[in-house]
Design a protein around this motif. Structure first.
Motif, PDB file in Angstrom:
ATOM      1  N   GLY A 160      31.625  40.350  39.503  1.00 13.20           N
ATOM      2  CA  GLY A 160      32.685  39.366  39.310  1.00 13.20           C
ATOM      3  C   GLY A 160      32.800  38.401  40.471  1.00 13.20           C
ATOM      4  N   ALA A 161      32.558  38.895  41.701  1.00 16.65           N
ATOM      5  CA  ALA A 161      32.613  38.013  42.868  1.00 16.65           C
ATOM      6  C   ALA A 161      31.492  36.982  42.824  1.00 16.65           C
ATOM      7  CB  ALA A 161      32.523  38.842  44.144  1.00 16.65           C
ATOM      8  N   LEU A 162      30.303  37.399  42.385  1.00 17.63           N
ATOM      9  CA  LEU A 162      29.168  36.470  42.317  1.00 17.63           C
ATOM     10  C   LEU A 162      29.335  35.471  41.173  1.00 17.63           C
ATOM     11  CD1 LEU A 162      26.242  38.990  42.980  1.00 17.63           C
ATOM     12  CD2 LEU A 162      27.294  37.404  44.603  1.00 17.63           C
ATOM     13  N   VAL A 163      29.710  35.988  40.000  1.00 17.85           N
ATOM     14  CA  VAL A 163      29.874  35.106  38.841  1.00 17.85           C
ATOM     15  C   VAL A 163      31.083  34.194  39.012  1.00 17.85           C
ATOM     16  CG1 VAL A 163      30.294  35.062  36.342  1.00 17.85           C
ATOM     17  CG2 VAL A 163      28.732  36.751  37.315  1.00 17.85           C
ATOM     18  N   GLY A 164      32.105  34.679  39.726  1.00 15.80           N
ATOM     19  CA  GLY A 164      33.327  33.902  39.896  1.00 15.80           C
ATOM     20  C   GLY A 164      33.129  32.607  40.648  1.00 15.80           C
ATOM     21  N   LEU A 165      32.059  32.501  41.428  1.00 16.52           N
ATOM     22  CA  LEU A 165      31.797  31.240  42.119  1.00 16.52           C
ATOM     23  C   LEU A 165      31.463  30.124  41.139  1.00 16.52           C
ATOM     24  CD1 LEU A 165      29.683  32.368  45.198  1.00 16.52           C
ATOM     25  CD2 LEU A 165      32.072  31.656  45.160  1.00 16.52           C
ATOM     26  N   LEU A 166      30.832  30.496  40.028  1.00 15.39           N
ATOM     27  CA  LEU A 166      30.483  29.504  39.010  1.00 15.39           C
ATOM     28  C   LEU A 166      31.586  29.354  37.971  1.00 15.39           C
ATOM     29  CD1 LEU A 166      26.751  30.552  38.441  1.00 15.39           C
ATOM     30  CD2 LEU A 166      27.632  28.733  39.917  1.00 15.39           C
ATOM     31  N   ARG A 167      32.124  30.489  37.548  1.00 13.32           N
ATOM     32  CA  ARG A 167      33.167  30.447  36.523  1.00 13.32           C
ATOM     33  C   ARG A 167      34.094  31.645  36.699  1.00 13.32           C
ATOM     34  NH1 ARG A 167      32.257  29.901  29.965  1.00 13.32           N
ATOM     35  NH2 ARG A 167      34.457  29.582  29.424  1.00 13.32           N
ATOM     36  N   PRO A 168      35.296  31.429  37.231  1.00  8.80           N
ATOM     37  CA  PRO A 168      36.235  32.540  37.400  1.00  8.80           C
ATOM     38  C   PRO A 168      36.557  33.198  36.069  1.00  8.80           C
ATOM     39  CG  PRO A 168      36.966  30.592  38.608  1.00  8.80           C
ATOM     40  CD  PRO A 168      35.821  30.159  37.738  1.00  8.80           C
ATOM     41  N   GLY A 169      36.645  34.520  36.091  1.00  3.67           N
ATOM     42  CA  GLY A 169      36.922  35.255  34.861  1.00  3.67           C
ATOM     43  C   GLY A 169      37.646  36.558  35.130  1.00  3.67           C
ATOM     44  N   ARG A 170      37.582  37.435  34.140  1.00  2.00           N
ATOM     45  CA  ARG A 170      38.333  38.688  34.206  1.00  2.00           C
ATOM     46  C   ARG A 170      37.540  39.850  34.802  1.00  2.00           C
ATOM     47  NH1 ARG A 170      39.787  36.009  29.563  1.00  2.00           N
ATOM     48  NH2 ARG A 170      42.034  35.782  29.200  1.00  2.00           N
ATOM     49  N   MET A 171      36.252  39.640  35.094  1.00  5.22           N
ATOM     50  CA  MET A 171      35.416  40.741  35.566  1.00  5.22           C
ATOM     51  C   MET A 171      35.919  41.298  36.895  1.00  5.22           C
ATOM     52  SD  MET A 171      31.270  40.787  36.020  1.00  5.22           S
ATOM     53  CE  MET A 171      31.078  40.037  34.392  1.00  5.22           C
ATOM     54  N   SER A 172      36.364  40.436  37.786  1.00  2.00           N
ATOM     55  CA  SER A 172      36.882  40.892  39.077  1.00  2.00           C
ATOM     56  C   SER A 172      38.139  41.729  38.896  1.00  2.00           C
ATOM     57  CB  SER A 172      37.175  39.691  39.986  1.00  2.00           C
ATOM     58  OG  SER A 172      36.010  38.918  40.186  1.00  2.00           O
ATOM     59  N   MET A 173      38.998  41.319  37.970  1.00  3.40           N
ATOM     60  CA  MET A 173      40.229  42.069  37.731  1.00  3.40           C
ATOM     61  C   MET A 173      39.927  43.453  37.186  1.00  3.40           C
ATOM     62  SD  MET A 173      43.326  41.245  35.076  1.00  3.40           S
ATOM     63  CE  MET A 173      42.252  41.696  33.712  1.00  3.40           C
ATOM     64  N   PHE A 174      39.017  43.552  36.196  1.00  2.00           N
ATOM     65  CA  PHE A 174      38.657  44.851  35.643  1.00  2.00           C
ATOM     66  C   PHE A 174      38.064  45.752  36.717  1.00  2.00           C
ATOM     67  CE2 PHE A 174      38.031  42.635  31.330  1.00  2.00           C
ATOM     68  CZ  PHE A 174      39.364  42.824  31.013  1.00  2.00           C
ATOM     69  N   GLY A 175      37.183  45.197  37.544  1.00  2.00           N
ATOM     70  CA  GLY A 175      36.566  45.993  38.593  1.00  2.00           C
ATOM     71  C   GLY A 175      37.577  46.505  39.595  1.00  2.00           C
ATOM     72  N   THR A 176      38.489  45.649  40.031  1.00  2.00           N
ATOM     73  CA  THR A 176      39.489  46.053  41.013  1.00  2.00           C
ATOM     74  C   THR A 176      40.423  47.115  40.447  1.00  2.00           C
ATOM     75  OG1 THR A 176      39.414  43.822  41.939  1.00  2.00           O
ATOM     76  CG2 THR A 176      41.258  45.214  42.584  1.00  2.00           C
ATOM     77  N   LEU A 177      40.830  46.953  39.196  1.00  2.00           N
ATOM     78  CA  LEU A 177      41.708  47.942  38.577  1.00  2.00           C
ATOM     79  C   LEU A 177      41.013  49.287  38.410  1.00  2.00           C
ATOM     80  CD1 LEU A 177      43.528  45.813  35.837  1.00  2.00           C
ATOM     81  CD2 LEU A 177      44.434  46.618  38.025  1.00  2.00           C
ATOM     82  N   LEU A 178      39.718  49.268  38.065  1.00  2.00           N
ATOM     83  CA  LEU A 178      38.968  50.523  37.945  1.00  2.00           C
ATOM     84  C   LEU A 178      38.865  51.243  39.287  1.00  2.00           C
ATOM     85  CD1 LEU A 178      36.004  49.742  35.509  1.00  2.00           C
ATOM     86  CD2 LEU A 178      37.778  51.480  35.215  1.00  2.00           C
ATOM     87  N   VAL A 179      38.597  50.485  40.341  1.00  2.00           N
ATOM     88  CA  VAL A 179      38.511  51.088  41.674  1.00  2.00           C
ATOM     89  C   VAL A 179      39.845  51.698  42.075  1.00  2.00           C
ATOM     90  CG1 VAL A 179      38.200  50.586  44.126  1.00  2.00           C
ATOM     91  CG2 VAL A 179      36.626  49.625  42.466  1.00  2.00           C
ATOM     92  N   ILE A 180      40.928  50.960  41.848  1.00  2.00           N
ATOM     93  CA  ILE A 180      42.259  51.458  42.212  1.00  2.00           C
ATOM     94  C   ILE A 180      42.595  52.715  41.427  1.00  2.00           C
ATOM     95  CG2 ILE A 180      44.727  50.938  42.113  1.00  2.00           C
ATOM     96  CD1 ILE A 180      44.048  48.064  42.803  1.00  2.00           C
ATOM     97  N   TRP A 181      42.275  52.731  40.126  1.00  2.00           N
ATOM     98  CA  TRP A 181      42.555  53.915  39.322  1.00  2.00           C
ATOM     99  C   TRP A 181      41.747  55.110  39.819  1.00  2.00           C
ATOM    100  CZ3 TRP A 181      45.381  57.029  36.969  1.00  2.00           C
ATOM    101  CH2 TRP A 181      44.881  58.027  36.140  1.00  2.00           C
ATOM    102  N   GLY A 182      40.485  54.907  40.180  1.00  2.00           N
ATOM    103  CA  GLY A 182      39.680  56.000  40.702  1.00  2.00           C
ATOM    104  C   GLY A 182      40.229  56.544  42.003  1.00  2.00           C
TER     105      GLY A 182
END
Length: 207
Positions: free
Chosen positions: A120-142
């Motif tokens: 999400g950090a790499l793709v977000g430079l071209l087009r911000p999206g929801r991938m970073s949010m999903f990843g961060t929430l998964l890490v926090i839940w773990g």
């Protein structure tokens, strides 16, 4: 008004995605969790140790991801630039193939979340999206599952999970990366058809 709101939302998401990218690529510590290389403090470390162990990508790709953060860390510590050939040894990743994969399997949420966060950090430079949010929430839940629920069980205080305050910054940036298109929302509301009474009901009222 709709155009100014759209531009404001776009600017916020672009700035947030760039800040999130810097947090990931410069390897700012977000958490501390056991992994194959020992103790990982960033999603990039978790992802890279898994990539090297599974040999999905060549080592040169992992080194390219590590190099900006390694340079920043070494410049802050002792004003030196690390050698390209020493990157895997600096992060203790050269021997991850011999480590047990159970460590990662016990923390699938952190592993999957780290993958999504880096991508999400790499793709977000071209087009911000929801991938970073999903990843961060998964890490926090773990991390919450292990720290509060005690799964998996850890009896070594030195290997206990820990969340740094910078995780809050990453979470705010991850949510801000989502671009809400205000212009589309306004158009959908204005173009929404108005409900009209049925002909049968209008005729019954006239009679």
């Amino acid at each position: 008004m709709a155009s100014s709101s759209t531009a404001w939302a776009t600017n916020i998401s672009s700035i947030a995605s760039r800040i999130y990218f810097l947090l990931i690529i410069l390897q700012i510590p977000l958490f501390r969790v056991p992994c194959r290389s020992g103790m990982c403090t960033t999603p990039l470390e978790v992802t890279s140790s898994q990539l090297i162990a599974s040999e999905v990508f060549p080592a040169v790709v992992v080194k390219a991801l590590f190099y900006p953060g390694a340079c920043a860390n070494q410049l802050v510590k002792n004003m030196t630039i690390p050698r390209w050939d020493d990157l895997l040894n600096i992060y203790n990743i050269s021997s991850v193939k011999d480590a047990s994969p159970v460590i990662d399997l016990q923390r699938l949420e952190v592993l999957a979340g780290s993958y999504f966060s880096v991508a999400g950090a790499l793709v977000g430079l071209l087009r911000p999206g929801r991938m970073s949010m999903f990843g961060t929430l998964l890490v926090i839940w773990g991390l919450v599952k292990e720290g509060i629920l005690g799964k998996p069980i850890n009896t070594d205080p030195a290997r206990a999970v820990y969340v740094y305050p910078t995780m809050l910054i990453a979470l705010v940036c991850a949510f801000s990366c989502i671009k809400y298109d205000v212009k589309k929302i306004v158009r959908s509301n204005t173009n929404r058809p108005i409900a009209k009474p049925l002909e049968s009901s209008s005729k019954s009222k006239l009679t």
